[in-house]
Design an enzyme around this catalytic site. Structure first.
Site, mmCIF file in Angstrom:
data_model
loop_
_atom_site.group_PDB
_atom_site.id
_atom_site.type_symbol
_atom_site.label_atom_id
_atom_site.label_comp_id
_atom_site.label_asym_id
_atom_site.label_seq_id
_atom_site.Cartn_x
_atom_site.Cartn_y
_atom_site.Cartn_z
ATOM 1 N N LYS A 5 4.133 -5.889 -9.146
ATOM 2 C CA LYS A 5 5.170 -5.260 -8.682
ATOM 3 C C LYS A 5 6.551 -5.430 -9.067
ATOM 4 O O LYS A 5 6.966 -6.414 -9.067
ATOM 5 C CB LYS A 5 5.139 -5.437 -6.959
ATOM 6 C CG LYS A 5 3.757 -5.148 -6.515
ATOM 7 C CD LYS A 5 3.744 -5.826 -4.827
ATOM 8 C CE LYS A 5 2.476 -5.544 -4.395
ATOM 9 N NZ LYS A 5 2.065 -6.112 -3.089
ATOM 10 N N VAL A 52 1.975 1.211 -1.187
ATOM 11 C CA VAL A 52 2.204 2.704 -1.643
ATOM 12 C C VAL A 52 1.247 3.337 -0.617
ATOM 13 O O VAL A 52 0.322 2.876 0.048
ATOM 14 C CB VAL A 52 1.815 3.118 -3.034
ATOM 15 C CG1 VAL A 52 2.834 2.250 -3.837
ATOM 16 C CG2 VAL A 52 0.309 2.573 -3.278
ATOM 17 N N CYS A 88 -4.974 4.707 -5.256
ATOM 18 C CA CYS A 88 -4.677 4.666 -3.718
ATOM 19 C C CYS A 88 -4.930 6.028 -2.937
ATOM 20 O O CYS A 88 -4.514 7.173 -3.249
ATOM 21 C CB CYS A 88 -3.377 4.253 -3.650
ATOM 22 S SG CYS A 88 -3.047 4.178 -1.723
ATOM 23 N N GLU A 110 4.224 4.124 4.835
ATOM 24 C CA GLU A 110 3.127 4.362 5.480
ATOM 25 C C GLU A 110 2.775 5.808 5.406
ATOM 26 O O GLU A 110 3.575 6.701 5.813
ATOM 27 C CB GLU A 110 3.022 3.824 7.121
ATOM 28 C CG GLU A 110 3.188 2.244 7.050
ATOM 29 C CD GLU A 110 1.945 2.042 6.666
ATOM 30 O OE1 GLU A 110 0.733 2.239 7.446
ATOM 31 O OE2 GLU A 110 1.754 1.165 5.671
ATOM 32 N N SER A 111 1.623 6.088 5.040
ATOM 33 C CA SER A 111 0.973 7.276 4.783
ATOM 34 C C SER A 111 1.028 8.191 6.066
ATOM 35 O O SER A 111 1.403 9.450 5.826
ATOM 36 C CB SER A 111 -0.348 7.401 3.934
ATOM 37 O OG SER A 111 -1.312 6.925 4.849
#
Length: 239
Positions: free
Chosen positions: A40, A53, A13, A69-70
């Site tokens: 998952k 992720v 990711c 949330e990045s």
């Protein structure tokens, strides 16, 4: 900030990578836990509202909060940890946030590129990606950036684009798709980012193998190029 930080991750990711890079640049210790997004675990589904992720588990005393949330994770780290990666000036911060969003749009374009079902769609997505990087080239030129997006200062924009360019390390080994051709400032930025320790360490050593396998398994036009390449390689060696 004194807290136990755990970054819930996936091996491939790019959004996880940007969080790992920011943590490393800030010198923050953290644990990293990878999950299989194809199967998952229940504990992950319980704490990830979107089923995605990265997650950042923040533990203090006997309590824990989970941030998802990045973009939110990056902003949280900016607000709570030393060594800021955003500019101090509000206007420049806004500009950086906008180019981070553009980076996310590029990642979406990369996803469409490697998922394209046929040659026509593949060519269309290649052209669209090239045009997006033309915008990046123009921005770097207008701002006279280098070696980093903000000049001499590494920023969150750099943390976001490092994982983007990492895709092209694999793409370049598959074929010459011309997406970054004629963009010298983009090339220079990519080269500088590839040497940054935080970016190199944001993935495991087997990342290229994992990404190559992921692309082959997509059943896309790019997958077919990889498959034909694998067939041709032994024939070329025996010729």
């Amino acid at each position: 900030m004194t807290a136990r930080l755990t970054l819930v991750s996936h091996h491939l990711c790019p959004y996880v990578q940007r969080a790992a890079i920011a943590l490393a640049e800030k010198g923050v210790s953290f644990e990293r836990v990878n999950v299989d997004l194809a199967a998952k675990p229940d504990w992950f589904k319980a704490i990830s509202p979107l089923g995605k992720v990265p997650l950042l588990r923040v533990g203090r005393d006997d309590a824990e909060e989970v941030i998802f949330e990045s973009a939110v994770i990056l902003e949280f780290l900016e607000e709570t940890e030393a060594n800021p990666l955003h500019p101090a000036d509000p206007l420049m911060r806004a500009r950086h946030r906008a180019w981070i969003e553009f980076g996310s749009a590029i990642l979406n374009g990369i996803g469409r590129f490697y998922s394209a079902a046929d040659e026509a769609a593949f060519s269309k997505e290649s052209k669209a990606l090239s045009e997006m990087f033309e915008r990046v080239e123009a921005e770097l030129s207008a701002r006279r950036s280098g070696p980093w997006f903000a000049g001499d200062r590494f920023s969150l924009v750099d943390a976001v684009y490092g994982p983007i360019f990492r895709y092209f390390d694999t793409f370049d080994g598959i074929g010459d798709f011309g997406i970054l051709d004629g963009k010298p400032l983009v090339h220079a930025w990519r080269e500088a980012l590839s040497k940054r320790e935080s970016i190199k360490e944001a993935v495991d050593a087997d990342y290229p193998r994992r990404l190559h396998a992921f692309l082959l398994a997509k059943g896309s036009y790019l997958s077919e190029i990889i498959r034909l390449q694998a067939i041709a390689a032994p024939l070329a060696r025996s010729a």
